[in-house]
Design an enzyme around this catalytic site. Structure first.
Site, short mmCIF file in Angstrom:
data_model
loop_
_atom_site.label_atom_id
_atom_site.label_comp_id
_atom_site.label_asym_id
_atom_site.label_seq_id
_atom_site.Cartn_x
_atom_site.Cartn_y
_atom_site.Cartn_z
N ASN A 58 -4.13 7.44 7.11
CA ASN A 58 -4.15 7.16 5.67
C ASN A 58 -5.15 8.11 5.06
O ASN A 58 -6.28 8.20 5.53
CB ASN A 58 -4.58 5.71 5.45
CG ASN A 58 -4.84 5.40 4.00
OD1 ASN A 58 -4.24 6.01 3.11
ND2 ASN A 58 -5.72 4.46 3.73
N GLY A 59 -4.75 8.85 4.03
CA GLY A 59 -5.67 9.79 3.38
C GLY A 59 -5.07 11.18 3.33
O GLY A 59 -3.85 11.34 3.44
N LYS A 88 -0.42 0.34 -4.15
CA LYS A 88 -1.45 -0.51 -4.74
C LYS A 88 -2.84 0.08 -4.65
O LYS A 88 -3.58 0.11 -5.61
CB LYS A 88 -1.43 -1.88 -4.07
CG LYS A 88 -2.43 -2.80 -4.73
CD LYS A 88 -1.92 -4.18 -4.85
CE LYS A 88 -2.80 -5.01 -5.75
NZ LYS A 88 -2.57 -4.78 -7.18
N HIS A 103 -3.16 7.89 -38.43
CA HIS A 103 -3.63 9.24 -38.14
C HIS A 103 -2.62 10.01 -37.28
O HIS A 103 -2.95 11.03 -36.69
CB HIS A 103 -4.99 9.19 -37.44
CG HIS A 103 -6.04 8.54 -38.28
ND1 HIS A 103 -6.61 9.16 -39.36
CD2 HIS A 103 -6.59 7.30 -38.23
CE1 HIS A 103 -7.49 8.35 -39.94
NE2 HIS A 103 -7.48 7.20 -39.28
N ARG A 116 0.81 -1.22 0.00
CA ARG A 116 0.00 0.00 0.00
C ARG A 116 0.84 1.26 0.00
O ARG A 116 0.33 2.35 -0.28
CB ARG A 116 -0.92 0.02 1.22
CG ARG A 116 -1.88 -1.14 1.26
CD ARG A 116 -2.75 -1.05 2.48
NE ARG A 116 -3.66 0.06 2.39
CZ ARG A 116 -4.88 0.01 1.88
NH1 ARG A 116 -5.33 -1.11 1.43
NH2 ARG A 116 -5.64 1.08 1.84
N GLU A 145 -2.95 -1.95 -21.94
CA GLU A 145 -2.49 -2.62 -20.72
C GLU A 145 -1.01 -3.01 -20.85
O GLU A 145 -0.24 -2.87 -19.91
CB GLU A 145 -3.38 -3.84 -20.45
CG GLU A 145 -2.91 -4.78 -19.36
CD GLU A 145 -2.90 -4.16 -17.97
OE1 GLU A 145 -3.30 -2.99 -17.81
OE2 GLU A 145 -2.45 -4.85 -17.05
N LYS A 197 1.79 -1.63 -18.22
CA LYS A 197 2.63 -2.53 -17.43
C LYS A 197 4.11 -2.19 -17.63
O LYS A 197 4.89 -2.19 -16.69
CB LYS A 197 2.38 -4.00 -17.82
CG LYS A 197 1.12 -4.59 -17.26
CD LYS A 197 1.25 -4.84 -15.77
CE LYS A 197 -0.09 -5.03 -15.08
NZ LYS A 197 -0.92 -3.81 -14.97
#
Ligand code: F6R
Length: 617
Positions: A102-103, A612, A509, A27, A486, A490
């Site tokens: 947290n925040g 995360k 284009h 986190r 994706e 990554k």
């Protein structure tokens, strides 16, 4: 974004806190700290900038005296850089109170100015928004003598999103937490209790958990849990059992969580389907009672961020084709601020692995306020977004620890397909036999994913060989377009290489100007047997870039003779229908990004600057 753990009980508190922080480190990993009330009644704290291991080593060399009450924090910096001073916990009440957060406290400057007028003696030692809360709760404790009441008096004055945990040496054996728009769950033990940002913080000790709602305050001791709202009224809680055990969140011999999680994709897809296909039809009991709503909706908006938004893009193609409902896909943060036209005939589908992404949560709240129906596709039991939505389809990918999402994506795509087929069934837009056929194809996907995973060694060699590459492009059409996006995401986030994904038709284009001799381009090629007539178009795109010297790396059906002679390398995927193809094509791109990052000596589980669960806007 920031991991939080709290503990009261007889186990070695330092070990419980550090064990929880290890599982929460995904986190945030800028800095870490703990505070413990020792058996002597003294509160002590230790914190360090850098990865959690620095704190662990320091505590091993110079332990904090043990006690029964403690809190721990792993940080993703918002206000103030990753320094020792800015690390949490922050102290108040002359060092008797410790607080972690947290925040973001949006009005911290204003609160600070006011506090300095009321208490000019207050010394601030950090640049964080958190420290103001530590001082405010400290002063409130001096007046009330009760930590729960002190926190309650303060939270109403904070603007923004927060989970706060606090301990005070005058009230040992108590940890108090408060949450608004940031995650917090309770772990119920025998003679011990836990608080955590998510269940990973305590799953090693207990699988019994309590979800708490928005704007609530929880007080735990070793034998009690009490939850009140911000007005102080007692509120009921909802117990749930964590469906996975601690070993599911261990590396289990793999070099990285990411390597493990990429390999777990067959199970992630199979488990998300499990019990949901009955006699060739979709069975989603979680949507029972919502059938009328699903029949009646006129429009769907899918929201998500990053990888989850790409699952949404794939979902758009599927739902529009199968259920003939117009679908729009938007990034959660763009959706919320563009004054979207939505009403009670709109279904807003949010996709989130963590179920806590602040941008998505705020977009869901916006949709609810606008009267839209909401459904979430979520991988985390009891997560805030799931709780806020009218209905939830859980993906069963198991815990995803590596910061970059992999197995959750396969599960999200599977879940949105189930939703699309359920809508088609309710609205009669597909025959039951067509639905049965599509479901059978999906059920065959896990085995096909296993075949693609067998090319890992070949991809590792390519990645090593390309480790000096400075730019990679990715092309795809239709559902191959989000796959290309994706692949680029990554590579950027893991290997720090410039990468861009394009819809192959868009190339001429503008982006084709980027092609120069030697430019590596991954091309996601649809099956030559596909009825969507995209295959010849992508083959033409390959010719166009080859003519300009590109190095073509194709992801194509094994034996596709129109690609083989023109690609420098082909990663073969087994024959599959249009909507199964993305589940297969993600794999080589995920492996490539991971192996290229590894070849550069980078940490694939914890890429720089990322976290995360993005619980700030
Ligand atoms: C990329 C990645 C992110 C997340 C995004 C949404 O590898 O992991 O782009 O997909 O932050 O996160 P969730 O799904 O938790 O809402």
């Amino acid at each position: 974004m920031c991991g939080i753990v709290g503990y009261v009980g007889d186990k070695k508190t330092t070990e419980v806190l550090l064990g929880g922080l290890k599982r929460l480190e995904y986190r945030g990993y800028d800095s870490a700290g703990v505070a413990i009330i020792g058996a002597d009644g003294q509160l002590r704290s230790r914190k360090h900038a850098g990865k959690l291991q620095i704190l662990i080593d320091d505590l091993e060399a110079d332990p904090i005296p043990e006690g029964r009450t403690g809190i721990g924090h792993t940080r993703w910096a918002t206000h103030g850089g990753p320094t020792d001073e800015n690390a949490h916990p922050h102290l108040g009440d002359d060092g008797k109170l410790a607080l972690i957060h947290n925040g973001i406290i949006e009005n911290f400057q204003e609160l600070k100015a006011r506090l300095l007028t009321e208490h000019p003696e207050t010394e601030f030692t950090s640049e964080t928004d958190t420290e103001i809360a530590a001082h405010m709760v400290g002063y409130a404790f001096c007046e009330t003598g009760d930590l729960t009441e002190a926190l309650r008096q303060v939270v109403g004055r904070l603007h923004g999103a927060f989970t706060l945990l606090a301990i005070h040496s005058d009230q040992p054996g108590v940890v108090v937490g408060a949450r608004r728009n940031s995650p917090l769950v309770i772990g119920l033990g025998e003679g011990e209790n836990f608080l955590g940002s998510d269940v990973a913080a305590f799953v090693e000790h207990t699988r019994r958990a309590l979800a708490i709602g928005q704007d609530q305050i929880v007080t735990i001791t070793d034998h009690s849990v009490a939850v009140v709202d911000f007005e102080g009224n007692s509120v009921p809680t909802e117990e749930f059992e964590v469906t996975w055990d601690a070993s599911a969140a261990e590396k289990g011999g793999w070099p990285s969580f990411m390597a493990k999680e990429i390999t777990e994709q067959p199970e992630a897809v199979a488990n998300t389907l499990m019990g949901r296909v009955v006699d060739g039809a979709v069975s989603l009991p979680e949507l029972a009672g919502h059938e009328e709503m699903l029949r009646g909706i006129r429009r769907i908006v899918i929201i998500g961020c990053g990888t989850a938004s790409y699952a949404g893009m794939i979902g758009k193609y599927a739902i529009e084709r199968w259920a003939r409902i117009p679908v729009e896909v938007d990034l959660s943060h763009e959706f919320r601020y563009r004054e979207p036209v939505i009403d009670d005939s709109t279904l807003v589908v949010s996709i989130s692995q963590s179920g806590e992404t602040m941008d998505t949560l705020m977009a869901v709240k916006f949709a609810i306020a606008a009267g839209a129906k909401t459904l979430s596709i979520c991988n985390t039991q009891g997560a805030t977004i799931a709780r806020e939505s009218d209905a939830v389809i859980y993906t069963h990918a198991g815990p995803e620890v590596a910061v970059a999402s992999t197995k959750a994506l396969g599960a999200q795509v599977t879940a949105i397909y189930l939703l699309g087929l359920q809508l088609a069934s309710l609205r009669g837009t597909l025959e039951p036999s067509e639905i049965a056929e599509l479901l059978a194809e999906l059920q065959a996907a896990p085995e096909k994913i296993r075949t693609v995973l067998e090319q890992h060694d070949e991809i590792r060699e390519l990645a090593k060989w390309m480790s000096d590459t400075r730019s990679v492009l990715f092309l795809g059409r239709h559902v191959g377009y989000p796959v290309a996006l994706e692949g680029a995401l990554k590579l950027k986030e893991l290997a720090y290489i410039h990468a861009e994904g394009f819809a192959a038709g868009e190339l001429k284009h503008g982006p084709i100007a980027l092609i120069e001799p030697g430019q590596p381009v991954f091309v996601v090629v649809p099956s030559p047997r596909s009825s969507d007539s995209m295959h010849p178009k992508v083959v033409s795109n390959i010719q166009e870039i080859r003519a300009r010297g590109a190095r073509v790396l194709a992801i194509a059906e094994g034996g596709d003779a129109s690609v083989l002679p023109f690609a420098d390398q082909v990663f073969a995927i087994p024959p599959a229908s249009t909507f199964v193809e993305p589940l297969l094509a993600f794999i080589p791109l995920q492996l490539f990004a991971m192996e290229l990052a590894a070849a550069k000596g980078l940490d694939v589980d914890q890429p720089r600057n990322l976290a995360k669960s993005v619980t700030v806007e």
